[in-house]
Design an enzyme around this catalytic site. Sequence first.
Site, PDB file in Angstrom:
ATOM      1  N   LYS A 140      11.072  -2.567  -8.403  1.00  0.00           N
ATOM      2  CA  LYS A 140       9.703  -2.035  -8.439  1.00  0.00           C
ATOM      3  C   LYS A 140       9.718  -0.505  -8.579  1.00  0.00           C
ATOM      4  O   LYS A 140       8.874   0.074  -9.276  1.00  0.00           O
ATOM      5  CB  LYS A 140       8.952  -2.453  -7.171  1.00  0.00           C
ATOM      6  CG  LYS A 140       7.548  -1.874  -7.028  1.00  0.00           C
ATOM      7  CD  LYS A 140       6.548  -2.386  -8.050  1.00  0.00           C
ATOM      8  CE  LYS A 140       5.201  -1.670  -7.873  1.00  0.00           C
ATOM      9  NZ  LYS A 140       4.173  -2.103  -8.796  1.00  0.00           N
ATOM     10  N   LYS A 190       3.156   8.111  -3.783  1.00  0.00           N
ATOM     11  CA  LYS A 190       4.085   7.465  -2.831  1.00  0.00           C
ATOM     12  C   LYS A 190       5.271   6.858  -3.582  1.00  0.00           C
ATOM     13  O   LYS A 190       6.434   7.048  -3.217  1.00  0.00           O
ATOM     14  CB  LYS A 190       3.329   6.387  -2.041  1.00  0.00           C
ATOM     15  CG  LYS A 190       4.218   5.421  -1.286  1.00  0.00           C
ATOM     16  CD  LYS A 190       3.583   4.057  -1.051  1.00  0.00           C
ATOM     17  CE  LYS A 190       3.048   3.352  -2.223  1.00  0.00           C
ATOM     18  NZ  LYS A 190       3.154   1.909  -2.339  1.00  0.00           N
TER      19      LYS A 190
HETATM   20  P1  NAP Z   1      -5.578  -0.687  -0.881  1.00  0.00           P
HETATM   21  O1  NAP Z   1      -6.712  -1.145  -1.736  1.00  0.00           O
HETATM   22  O2  NAP Z   1      -5.602   0.679  -0.301  1.00  0.00           O
HETATM   23  O3  NAP Z   1      -5.426  -1.765   0.296  1.00  0.00           O
HETATM   24  C1  NAP Z   1      -4.553  -1.590   1.349  1.00  0.00           C
HETATM   25  C2  NAP Z   1      -4.881  -2.569   2.449  1.00  0.00           C
HETATM   26  O4  NAP Z   1      -3.974  -2.362   3.537  1.00  0.00           O
HETATM   27  C3  NAP Z   1      -6.284  -2.398   3.023  1.00  0.00           C
HETATM   28  O5  NAP Z   1      -6.787  -3.676   3.273  1.00  0.00           O
HETATM   29  C4  NAP Z   1      -6.047  -1.626   4.322  1.00  0.00           C
HETATM   30  O6  NAP Z   1      -6.994  -1.900   5.326  1.00  0.00           O
HETATM   31  C5  NAP Z   1      -4.708  -2.151   4.743  1.00  0.00           C
HETATM   32  N1  NAP Z   1      -3.958  -1.204   5.580  1.00  0.00           N
HETATM   33  C6  NAP Z   1      -3.641   0.074   5.284  1.00  0.00           C
HETATM   34  N2  NAP Z   1      -2.875   0.611   6.249  1.00  0.00           N
HETATM   35  C7  NAP Z   1      -2.731  -0.350   7.184  1.00  0.00           C
HETATM   36  C8  NAP Z   1      -2.063  -0.398   8.415  1.00  0.00           C
HETATM   37  N3  NAP Z   1      -1.360   0.649   8.862  1.00  0.00           N
HETATM   38  N4  NAP Z   1      -2.132  -1.540   9.127  1.00  0.00           N
HETATM   39  C9  NAP Z   1      -2.840  -2.608   8.677  1.00  0.00           C
HETATM   40  N5  NAP Z   1      -3.485  -2.616   7.500  1.00  0.00           N
HETATM   41  C10 NAP Z   1      -3.425  -1.504   6.762  1.00  0.00           C
HETATM   42  O7  NAP Z   1      -4.196  -0.793  -1.636  1.00  0.00           O
HETATM   43  P2  NAP Z   1      -3.787  -1.762  -2.870  1.00  0.00           P
HETATM   44  O8  NAP Z   1      -4.125  -1.073  -4.141  1.00  0.00           O
HETATM   45  O9  NAP Z   1      -4.261  -3.126  -2.606  1.00  0.00           O
HETATM   46  O10 NAP Z   1      -2.182  -1.680  -2.738  1.00  0.00           O
HETATM   47  C11 NAP Z   1      -1.448  -2.431  -1.778  1.00  0.00           C
HETATM   48  C12 NAP Z   1       0.031  -2.339  -2.121  1.00  0.00           C
HETATM   49  O11 NAP Z   1       0.230  -2.897  -3.426  1.00  0.00           O
HETATM   50  C13 NAP Z   1       0.603  -0.927  -2.189  1.00  0.00           C
HETATM   51  O12 NAP Z   1       1.909  -0.904  -1.707  1.00  0.00           O
HETATM   52  C14 NAP Z   1       0.552  -0.595  -3.672  1.00  0.00           C
HETATM   53  O13 NAP Z   1       1.510   0.395  -4.016  1.00  0.00           O
HETATM   54  C15 NAP Z   1       0.870  -1.958  -4.279  1.00  0.00           C
HETATM   55  N6  NAP Z   1       0.370  -2.191  -5.640  1.00  0.00           N
HETATM   56  C16 NAP Z   1      -0.913  -1.857  -5.996  1.00  0.00           C
HETATM   57  C17 NAP Z   1      -1.353  -2.108  -7.307  1.00  0.00           C
HETATM   58  C18 NAP Z   1      -2.758  -1.742  -7.772  1.00  0.00           C
HETATM   59  O14 NAP Z   1      -3.006  -1.757  -8.993  1.00  0.00           O
HETATM   60  N7  NAP Z   1      -3.697  -1.410  -6.894  1.00  0.00           N
HETATM   61  C19 NAP Z   1      -0.487  -2.698  -8.225  1.00  0.00           C
HETATM   62  C20 NAP Z   1       0.793  -3.072  -7.834  1.00  0.00           C
HETATM   63  C21 NAP Z   1       1.202  -2.806  -6.526  1.00  0.00           C
HETATM   64  P3  NAP Z   1      -8.419  -1.135   5.402  1.00  0.00           P
HETATM   65  O15 NAP Z   1      -9.337  -1.917   4.513  1.00  0.00           O
HETATM   66  O16 NAP Z   1      -8.788  -1.189   6.824  1.00  0.00           O
HETATM   67  O17 NAP Z   1      -8.173   0.271   4.905  1.00  0.00           O
END
Ligand code: NAP
Length: 293
Positions: free
Chosen positions: A172, A240
């Site tokens: 990744k 990150k």
């Molecule tokens: P996001 O929309 O910011 O969602 C993150 C989730 O994690 C939210 O539900 C948040 O809760 C929760 N969270 C954050 N910190 C936490 C903690 N310390 N304890 C418990 N829950 C916590 O992020 P995302 O875009 O879905 O990305 C998630 C992961 O997938 C990341 O590692 C990212 O790099 C990876 N990723 C993302 C994409 C993309 O296109 N977005 C693509 C591939 C991979 P709250 O709602 O309370 O904030």
Amino acid sequence: MSKTIAFIGLGIMGLPMAKNLVGAGFTVRGYNRSPEKAAELAKAGGQAAGTIAEAVDGADVIITMVPDSPDVEDVLTGEDGILAHAEAGAYWIDNSTIRPDVAKSLSDQAAEKGLKPLDAPVSGGEAGAINGALSIMVGGAQADFDAVADVFDAVGKTIVLVGPSGSGQTVKAANQLIVAGNIELLAEAVVFLEAYGVETTSALQVLGGGLAGSKVLEQKGQKMLDRSFDPGFRLALHHKDMGIVTAAAREAGVAIPLGSAVAQLVASTVQQGNGGLDHSGLFTVVEQLSGKK
Ligand code: NAP
């Protein structure tokens, strides 16, 4: 018998993935730090859990999808985390993108408690999550990978076991290096084309049909032309990931000169307050460098 899945972290990626698991017939219990997202999953036929303990109680598979290494560490090893409540024998799939060394160490801790860990970061963005078409790069044991193939199939299209624990995260990191470099060069090309007054929609159409074509061009080109940078994948998260790949490359004694330069540009965009934009918003810094903004 259909598996019961605990899904922790219902953000941009997690919520549509959890909904696809519901659609595939699994019992899905969702937990999110801010509870309204879990309520949204319940509306789609899942169950809302108020705590991690409630989500993982009796679950066959536990999935985590949170932003960064410390967040995964928190939900796994925290006082009220997964290890404190999960039943031995459950599979733990971490779909988050985190440091490979942390993934390895957390997998070891999970295995010591009797869980079966798989690091399984994904690629394909929000669209891939919604359409169940993610690429999933998996690190862990073959038998564990095979046992949860039905779970992966419900959220992904290209699913590959790439090696032992931590390997999924290493692949990744390479993915994020390639994507960031592509976005940077696409942004430079668009700024260049606009400077010459070329009709950019036609230009991107023809570029897309040749060797310059790419998924990045397909998915991000129009966003740049429209200056429409709603996430998607937030630049703060790509920042990150550039930290992860530059550190891991240094650790391995590998030079990534272009990747390091792109990492600096991503960092600069985030420092200017644009970390909440989609990663195609890297375009804003490229425009600035040419005095176009
Ligand atoms: P996001 O929309 O910011 O969602 C993150 C989730 O994690 C939210 O539900 C948040 O809760 C929760 N969270 C954050 N910190 C936490 C903690 N310390 N304890 C418990 N829950 C916590 O992020 P995302 O875009 O879905 O990305 C998630 C992961 O997938 C990341 O590692 C990212 O790099 C990876 N990723 C993302 C994409 C993309 O296109 N977005 C693509 C591939 C991979 P709250 O709602 O309370 O904030």
